[in-house]
Design a protein around this motif. Structure first.
Motif, PDB file in Angstrom:
ATOM      1  N   VAL A 245       0.727  -1.287  -0.146  1.00  0.00           N
ATOM      2  CA  VAL A 245      -0.088   0.018   0.041  1.00  0.00           C
ATOM      3  C   VAL A 245       0.870   1.288   0.003  1.00  0.00           C
ATOM      4  O   VAL A 245       0.564   2.148  -0.779  1.00  0.00           O
ATOM      5  CB  VAL A 245      -0.926  -0.040   1.196  1.00  0.00           C
ATOM      6  N   VAL A 274      -3.162  -6.281  -2.372  1.00  0.00           N
ATOM      7  CA  VAL A 274      -2.756  -5.509  -1.195  1.00  0.00           C
ATOM      8  C   VAL A 274      -2.633  -6.507  -0.319  1.00  0.00           C
ATOM      9  O   VAL A 274      -3.634  -7.157   0.101  1.00  0.00           O
ATOM     10  CB  VAL A 274      -3.394  -4.351  -1.180  1.00  0.00           C
ATOM     11  N   GLU A 276      -3.376  -7.708   3.767  1.00  0.00           N
ATOM     12  CA  GLU A 276      -4.476  -7.410   4.545  1.00  0.00           C
ATOM     13  C   GLU A 276      -4.280  -6.300   5.480  1.00  0.00           C
ATOM     14  O   GLU A 276      -4.925  -5.443   5.741  1.00  0.00           O
ATOM     15  CB  GLU A 276      -4.916  -8.918   4.921  1.00  0.00           C
ATOM     16  N   GLN A 278      -2.157  -4.303   5.650  1.00  0.00           N
ATOM     17  CA  GLN A 278      -1.927  -2.831   5.407  1.00  0.00           C
ATOM     18  C   GLN A 278      -3.053  -2.037   4.785  1.00  0.00           C
ATOM     19  O   GLN A 278      -3.048  -0.970   4.902  1.00  0.00           O
ATOM     20  CB  GLN A 278      -0.922  -2.876   4.103  1.00  0.00           C
ATOM     21  N   ILE A 279      -4.300  -2.685   4.782  1.00  0.00           N
ATOM     22  CA  ILE A 279      -5.279  -1.842   3.971  1.00  0.00           C
ATOM     23  C   ILE A 279      -6.652  -2.083   4.715  1.00  0.00           C
ATOM     24  O   ILE A 279      -7.604  -1.353   4.911  1.00  0.00           O
ATOM     25  CB  ILE A 279      -5.718  -2.254   2.562  1.00  0.00           C
ATOM     26  N   ASP A 282      -7.555   0.851   7.379  1.00  0.00           N
ATOM     27  CA  ASP A 282      -7.711   2.372   6.861  1.00  0.00           C
ATOM     28  C   ASP A 282      -8.710   1.797   5.547  1.00  0.00           C
ATOM     29  O   ASP A 282      -8.342   1.912   4.156  1.00  0.00           O
ATOM     30  CB  ASP A 282      -6.454   2.687   6.352  1.00  0.00           C
ATOM     31  N   LEU A 285      -9.050   4.723   2.866  1.00  0.00           N
ATOM     32  CA  LEU A 285      -8.057   4.569   1.856  1.00  0.00           C
ATOM     33  C   LEU A 285      -8.439   3.755   0.754  1.00  0.00           C
ATOM     34  O   LEU A 285      -8.231   4.014  -0.375  1.00  0.00           O
ATOM     35  CB  LEU A 285      -6.732   4.386   2.314  1.00  0.00           C
ATOM     36  N   ALA A 286      -8.698   2.552   1.271  1.00  0.00           N
ATOM     37  CA  ALA A 286      -8.862   1.433   0.210  1.00  0.00           C
ATOM     38  C   ALA A 286     -10.107   2.026  -0.705  1.00  0.00           C
ATOM     39  O   ALA A 286     -10.180   1.752  -1.911  1.00  0.00           O
ATOM     40  CB  ALA A 286      -9.445   0.379   0.946  1.00  0.00           C
ATOM     41  N   LEU A 289      -8.639   4.469  -3.239  1.00  0.00           N
ATOM     42  CA  LEU A 289      -7.764   3.931  -4.371  1.00  0.00           C
ATOM     43  C   LEU A 289      -8.598   3.217  -5.285  1.00  0.00           C
ATOM     44  O   LEU A 289      -8.776   3.271  -6.578  1.00  0.00           O
ATOM     45  CB  LEU A 289      -6.929   2.779  -3.508  1.00  0.00           C
ATOM     46  N   THR A 290      -9.779   2.289  -4.669  1.00  0.00           N
ATOM     47  CA  THR A 290     -10.820   1.735  -5.467  1.00  0.00           C
ATOM     48  C   THR A 290     -11.403   2.583  -6.589  1.00  0.00           C
ATOM     49  O   THR A 290     -11.471   2.357  -7.746  1.00  0.00           O
ATOM     50  CB  THR A 290     -11.702   1.098  -4.785  1.00  0.00           C
ATOM     51  N   LEU A 300      -8.858  -3.747  -6.828  1.00  0.00           N
ATOM     52  CA  LEU A 300      -8.001  -4.042  -5.669  1.00  0.00           C
ATOM     53  C   LEU A 300      -8.524  -5.252  -5.049  1.00  0.00           C
ATOM     54  O   LEU A 300      -9.709  -5.754  -4.885  1.00  0.00           O
ATOM     55  CB  LEU A 300      -8.111  -3.019  -4.567  1.00  0.00           C
ATOM     56  N   VAL A 302      -7.619  -8.147  -1.515  1.00  0.00           N
ATOM     57  CA  VAL A 302      -6.959  -8.496  -0.139  1.00  0.00           C
ATOM     58  C   VAL A 302      -6.345  -9.776  -0.559  1.00  0.00           C
ATOM     59  O   VAL A 302      -7.035 -10.717  -0.965  1.00  0.00           O
ATOM     60  CB  VAL A 302      -7.818  -8.645   0.920  1.00  0.00           C
TER      61      VAL A 302
END
Length: 330
Positions: A245, A274, A276, A278-279, A282, A285-286, A289-290, A300, A302
């Motif tokens: 990430v 990514v 698990e 790390q995302i 948050d 943030l996920a 990004l999506t 994205l 996991v």
């Protein structure tokens, strides 16, 4: 004196005279191309180079190029071909190991083995067909052939990138419901001049952020090029790459994808795995990004890619689509 006699090994990596490391080599001699391919995939995954031969005809020339550490030799219904290979190995002075493979009865196998022993070959117990991947891996482990333990071969990722040691290997992804090839996932390996082929555990721990970003950018571009090459061959696959990430938020993913997307007649899309932990902490943030990538058909997913090398090569596609739907609903 043969190469097998004059060389040694350190932690499973063969050494040439003078102590220079080299990647192990296996010959696979079998008239069945599917068996040659199957064994080749297993051996390459273990960091071992292979050369496939359909019969004894090309064996002397192959031995002249380089002597293998192990020879997988099939004993077919007509055993004369296998005997010819055994004789050729003996006459060449080969002193490595020979792993017989067959569905034949014990009398024929004993005959071929006795001829090998007459030529002073190290003939291993017969590997009965059909066999599974774990049987071959256990054999390699017992012979101390294959990949170095990560700690023994620890290298710096930045150094590996600057020296061009990084390679990307592709693992097929199968839809188990449809029994179809649906994609391929990129994995990084390092081919070190002394340590041989190294897994991510040898170069990922302790890597700097700049090195991780550079590796991620290379992986992304390489996967897109590979996907384009597959498409030119008529195989339209959705590629997948593992990106931390911390690197993903700093990469110009959209620009890189756009450079290749227009070259596809039918863009199959891309999956970015990514980790698990790390995302999942948050989700905002996920979601962000999506939203930024969804219009490009980049999804994205996991995936605990820190354990990538412990996953099986064939798996279903259930968990990650559910995760993507949850992100879109937020």
């Amino acid at each position: 004196m043969s190469a097998a006699q004059s060389s040694s090994t350190v932690a499973g990596v063969p050494l040439e005279p003078g102590g220079i490391a080299r990647t192990p080599l296996c010959f696979v001699i079998d008239s069945d191309a599917s068996i040659r391919h199957f064994l080749s995939l297993i051996l390459h995954g273990a960091g071992i180079d292979t050369e496939g031969l359909a019969d004894a005809q090309g064996l002397p020339e192959a031995l002249a190029r380089r002597e293998p550490d192990l020879v997988f030799l099939d004993i077919p219904i007509v055993s004369a071909e296998a005997i010819a290979c055994v004789v050729a190995l003996g006459k060449s002075g080969y002193r490595g190991r020979v792993q017989l493979m067959s569905t034949r009865g014990s009398a024929v196998l004993a005959h071929v083995k006795s001829i090998g022993e007459q030529h002073q070959l190290q003939v291993l117990p017969v590997l009965r067909k059909p066999f599974e991947t774990n049987v071959v891996l256990k054999l390699l482990q017992g012979l101390n052939l294959g990949l170095l333990p990560a700690v023994a071969g620890r290298i710096d990722l930045g150094e590996a990138l600057s020296n061009g040691w990084i390679e990307f290997w592709y693992q097929p992804k199968i839809d188990l419901r449809k029994k179809q090839l649906v994609g391929a996932e990129a994995f990084a390996r390092a081919r070190h001049p002394q340590h041989g082929m190294l897994m991510p555990g040898a170069f990922m721990p302790g890597a700097t952020e700049s090195s991780l970003i550079a590796l991620s950018e290379q992986a992304l571009a390489h996967a897109l090029r590979a996907g384009l090459n597959f498409a030119k061959l008529g195989v339209n696959l959705r590629m997948a790459v593992n990106i931390p990430v911390s690197a993903l938020v700093k990469l110009a993913v959209a620009e890189i994808v756009q450079n290749y997307r227009s070259k596809f007649e039918k863009w199959p899309g891309l999956i970015i795995d990514v980790k698990e932990d790390q995302i999942i902490t948050d989700l905002a943030l996920a979601t962000d990004l999506t939203k930024k990538l969804d219009h490009l058909n980049v999804k994205l997913a996991v995936d605990n890619f820190g354990r990538a090398d412990q996953r099986v090569a064939v798996r279903g596609t259930q968990a990650r689509p559910r995760f993507r739907r949850r992100l879109r609903q937020r």
